[in-house]
Design a protein around this motif. Structure first.
Motif, PDB file in Angstrom:
ATOM      1  N   PHE A   4       0.832  -1.209   0.000  1.00 34.42           N
ATOM      2  CA  PHE A   4       0.000   0.000   0.000  1.00 34.42           C
ATOM      3  C   PHE A   4       0.866   1.259   0.000  1.00 34.42           C
ATOM      4  CE2 PHE A   4      -1.950   3.410   2.539  1.00 34.42           C
ATOM      5  CZ  PHE A   4      -3.063   3.681   1.746  1.00 34.42           C
ATOM      6  N   ILE A   5       1.918   1.259   0.821  1.00 35.16           N
ATOM      7  CA  ILE A   5       2.803   2.424   0.914  1.00 35.16           C
ATOM      8  C   ILE A   5       3.492   2.685  -0.420  1.00 35.16           C
ATOM      9  CG2 ILE A   5       4.931   3.307   1.965  1.00 35.16           C
ATOM     10  CD1 ILE A   5       4.081   1.879   4.554  1.00 35.16           C
ATOM     11  N   LEU A   6       4.004   1.631  -1.048  1.00 39.56           N
ATOM     12  CA  LEU A   6       4.718   1.802  -2.312  1.00 39.56           C
ATOM     13  C   LEU A   6       3.780   2.226  -3.440  1.00 39.56           C
ATOM     14  CD1 LEU A   6       7.185  -1.199  -2.041  1.00 39.56           C
ATOM     15  CD2 LEU A   6       7.733   1.225  -1.889  1.00 39.56           C
ATOM     16  N   LYS A   7       2.552   1.704  -3.419  1.00 38.33           N
ATOM     17  CA  LYS A   7       1.565   2.168  -4.394  1.00 38.33           C
ATOM     18  C   LYS A   7       1.227   3.639  -4.170  1.00 38.33           C
ATOM     19  CE  LYS A   7      -0.984  -1.947  -5.861  1.00 38.33           C
ATOM     20  NZ  LYS A   7      -2.307  -2.623  -5.859  1.00 38.33           N
ATOM     21  N   SER A   8       1.138   4.016  -2.898  1.00 42.84           N
ATOM     22  CA  SER A   8       0.813   5.406  -2.551  1.00 42.84           C
ATOM     23  C   SER A   8       1.899   6.354  -3.030  1.00 42.84           C
ATOM     24  CB  SER A   8       0.629   5.541  -1.035  1.00 42.84           C
ATOM     25  OG  SER A   8      -0.447   4.754  -0.586  1.00 42.84           O
ATOM     26  N   HIS A 132       7.669   8.607 -14.301  1.00 48.37           N
ATOM     27  CA  HIS A 132       7.797   9.050 -12.915  1.00 48.37           C
ATOM     28  C   HIS A 132       9.203   9.601 -12.663  1.00 48.37           C
ATOM     29  CE1 HIS A 132       4.020   6.983 -11.994  1.00 48.37           C
ATOM     30  NE2 HIS A 132       4.056   7.534 -10.795  1.00 48.37           N
ATOM     31  N   MET A 133      10.215   8.867 -13.124  1.00 47.74           N
ATOM     32  CA  MET A 133      11.597   9.299 -12.898  1.00 47.74           C
ATOM     33  C   MET A 133      11.948  10.514 -13.749  1.00 47.74           C
ATOM     34  SD  MET A 133      12.770   7.493 -10.486  1.00 47.74           S
ATOM     35  CE  MET A 133      14.512   7.896 -10.540  1.00 47.74           C
ATOM     36  N   VAL A 164      13.074  11.015  -1.912  1.00 47.78           N
ATOM     37  CA  VAL A 164      11.867  10.836  -2.741  1.00 47.78           C
ATOM     38  C   VAL A 164      12.214  10.112  -4.047  1.00 47.78           C
ATOM     39  CG1 VAL A 164      10.128  12.052  -4.122  1.00 47.78           C
ATOM     40  CG2 VAL A 164      10.583  12.774  -1.769  1.00 47.78           C
ATOM     41  N   LEU A 165      13.334  10.484  -4.668  1.00 49.47           N
ATOM     42  CA  LEU A 165      13.761   9.804  -5.896  1.00 49.47           C
ATOM     43  C   LEU A 165      13.974   8.310  -5.641  1.00 49.47           C
ATOM     44  CD1 LEU A 165      16.291  12.303  -7.541  1.00 49.47           C
ATOM     45  CD2 LEU A 165      14.166  11.473  -8.546  1.00 49.47           C
ATOM     46  N   GLY A 166      14.635   8.010  -4.526  1.00 54.09           N
ATOM     47  CA  GLY A 166      14.850   6.608  -4.175  1.00 54.09           C
ATOM     48  C   GLY A 166      13.545   5.883  -3.907  1.00 54.09           C
ATOM     49  N   ALA A 167      12.623   6.574  -3.239  1.00 51.37           N
ATOM     50  CA  ALA A 167      11.319   5.970  -2.930  1.00 51.37           C
ATOM     51  C   ALA A 167      10.518   5.699  -4.205  1.00 51.37           C
ATOM     52  CB  ALA A 167      10.533   6.889  -1.995  1.00 51.37           C
ATOM     53  N   ILE A 168      10.567   6.648  -5.150  1.00 51.59           N
ATOM     54  CA  ILE A 168       9.848   6.460  -6.414  1.00 51.59           C
ATOM     55  C   ILE A 168      10.428   5.279  -7.184  1.00 51.59           C
ATOM     56  CG2 ILE A 168       9.395   7.473  -8.685  1.00 51.59           C
ATOM     57  CD1 ILE A 168       9.272  10.212  -7.285  1.00 51.59           C
ATOM     58  N   ALA A 169      11.759   5.211  -7.256  1.00 48.15           N
ATOM     59  CA  ALA A 169      12.400   4.104  -7.969  1.00 48.15           C
ATOM     60  C   ALA A 169      12.051   2.767  -7.318  1.00 48.15           C
ATOM     61  CB  ALA A 169      13.916   4.306  -7.989  1.00 48.15           C
ATOM     62  N   THR A 170      12.090   2.730  -5.996  1.00 46.29           N
ATOM     63  CA  THR A 170      11.750   1.502  -5.274  1.00 46.29           C
ATOM     64  C   THR A 170      10.307   1.105  -5.534  1.00 46.29           C
ATOM     65  OG1 THR A 170      13.329   2.053  -3.513  1.00 46.29           O
ATOM     66  CG2 THR A 170      11.633   0.426  -2.982  1.00 46.29           C
ATOM     67  N   SER A 171       9.425   2.098  -5.519  1.00 50.13           N
ATOM     68  CA  SER A 171       8.009   1.845  -5.761  1.00 50.13           C
ATOM     69  C   SER A 171       7.770   1.266  -7.150  1.00 50.13           C
ATOM     70  CB  SER A 171       7.220   3.154  -5.604  1.00 50.13           C
ATOM     71  OG  SER A 171       5.882   3.001  -6.046  1.00 50.13           O
ATOM     72  N   ARG A 172       8.394   1.849  -8.149  1.00 47.98           N
ATOM     73  CA  ARG A 172       8.172   1.393  -9.534  1.00 47.98           C
ATOM     74  C   ARG A 172       8.733  -0.014  -9.746  1.00 47.98           C
ATOM     75  NH1 ARG A 172       4.207   3.145 -10.815  1.00 47.98           N
ATOM     76  NH2 ARG A 172       4.521   3.198 -13.067  1.00 47.98           N
ATOM     77  N   LEU A 173       9.868  -0.303  -9.090  1.00 49.67           N
ATOM     78  CA  LEU A 173      10.435  -1.647  -9.192  1.00 49.67           C
ATOM     79  C   LEU A 173       9.555  -2.665  -8.473  1.00 49.67           C
ATOM     80  CD1 LEU A 173      14.248  -0.969  -8.628  1.00 49.67           C
ATOM     81  CD2 LEU A 173      13.180  -1.796 -10.730  1.00 49.67           C
ATOM     82  N   HIS A 174       9.105  -2.318  -7.277  1.00 48.35           N
ATOM     83  CA  HIS A 174       8.269  -3.227  -6.481  1.00 48.35           C
ATOM     84  C   HIS A 174       6.969  -3.562  -7.204  1.00 48.35           C
ATOM     85  CE1 HIS A 174       6.418  -5.095  -2.954  1.00 48.35           C
ATOM     86  NE2 HIS A 174       5.346  -4.362  -3.202  1.00 48.35           N
ATOM     87  N   LEU A 175       6.405  -2.555  -7.878  1.00 44.58           N
ATOM     88  CA  LEU A 175       5.147  -2.764  -8.588  1.00 44.58           C
ATOM     89  C   LEU A 175       5.355  -3.410  -9.961  1.00 44.58           C
ATOM     90  CD1 LEU A 175       3.443   0.657  -7.733  1.00 44.58           C
ATOM     91  CD2 LEU A 175       2.962  -1.573  -6.718  1.00 44.58           C
ATOM     92  N   LEU A 183      14.275   2.802 -15.452  1.00 46.43           N
ATOM     93  CA  LEU A 183      14.387   3.855 -14.428  1.00 46.43           C
ATOM     94  C   LEU A 183      15.584   4.756 -14.715  1.00 46.43           C
ATOM     95  CD1 LEU A 183      13.610   1.809 -11.189  1.00 46.43           C
ATOM     96  CD2 LEU A 183      12.125   3.489 -12.291  1.00 46.43           C
ATOM     97  N   ILE A 184      16.698   4.149 -15.110  1.00 43.92           N
ATOM     98  CA  ILE A 184      17.912   4.927 -15.409  1.00 43.92           C
ATOM     99  C   ILE A 184      17.685   5.820 -16.621  1.00 43.92           C
ATOM    100  CG2 ILE A 184      20.314   4.775 -16.174  1.00 43.92           C
ATOM    101  CD1 ILE A 184      20.502   2.183 -14.481  1.00 43.92           C
TER     102      ILE A 184
END
Length: 202
Positions: A4-8, A132-133, A164-175, A183-184
């Protein structure tokens, strides 16, 4: 909860809000005197053109089966929205942000236009870059440039941007929305137009 957090994160930091964040950040940091009615008018115009209008057009495209989701998962889905968004950004440059009025924001949006066009070309070539990136890295470069331009300490802001950049990258990978390479590519497509345009206003 983790899911839920990563989707958010992907939703909260959606590319549509990044141009508005850049405008708000500029008005909050610039030492220049800009009348409040002018600031409100610019922000209102940006909200209408970069958030509300694209959302309405998305629902239109979804109705006629041109897109499937707001995340534009395939390169084919991206073509029309990216073309429309490029036209909208060009309209902003012509009608809302003239270079002799607020030069920093003009080149920020010119960088956004360049990134949009680059992403559109990549989509035509069936190369998928993380939008996103692109949006987040473009805003990041602009924010750091403003700190240098006005010689103000924004170390806290830069640290937050990196998180925030790290969180967005993590979110997109997780999803499983993107690969590491996508991402790069997105990071570079968002970052370099803003960097190259610094010569014209910094």
């Amino acid at each position: 909860m983790k899911n839920f957090i990563l989707k958010s994160i992907s939703f909260v930091f959606h590319p549509l809000i990044m141009p508005l964040l850049g405008v708000i950040f500029y008005f909050s940091k610039t030492p220049r005197f800009i009348p409040e009615p002018v600031m409100k008018a610019k922000i209102f115009s940006i909200v209408i053109l970069t958030i509300i209008l694209p959302i309405l057009l998305f629902f239109l495209l979804k109705t006629i089966n041109k897109v499937d989701s707001i995340y534009l998962k395939t390169t084919k889905e991206r073509l029309i929205p990216l073309l429309i968004n490029s036209i909208i950004i060009a309209l902003i440059l012509i009608r809302v942000l003239q270079p002799d009025e607020i030069i920093e924001l003009y080149y920020f949006f010119l960088g956004i236009l360049c990134s949009n066009i680059a992403c559109l070309i990549l989509a035509f070539l069936k190369i998928k870059a993380s939008i996103h990136m692109i949006a987040a890295s473009g805003f990041s470069m602009f924010a750091m440039a403003l700190g240098i331009h006005y010689q103000i300490n924004i170390n806290g802001t830069i640290a937050l941007i990196m998180i925030v950049l790290g969180a967005i990258a993590t979110s997109r990978l997780h999803l499983k929305a993107h690969s590491n390479n996508e991402l790069i590519v997105g990071l570079l497509v968002g970052f370099f137009p803003q960097l190259l345009l610094l010569n014209y206003w910094l």
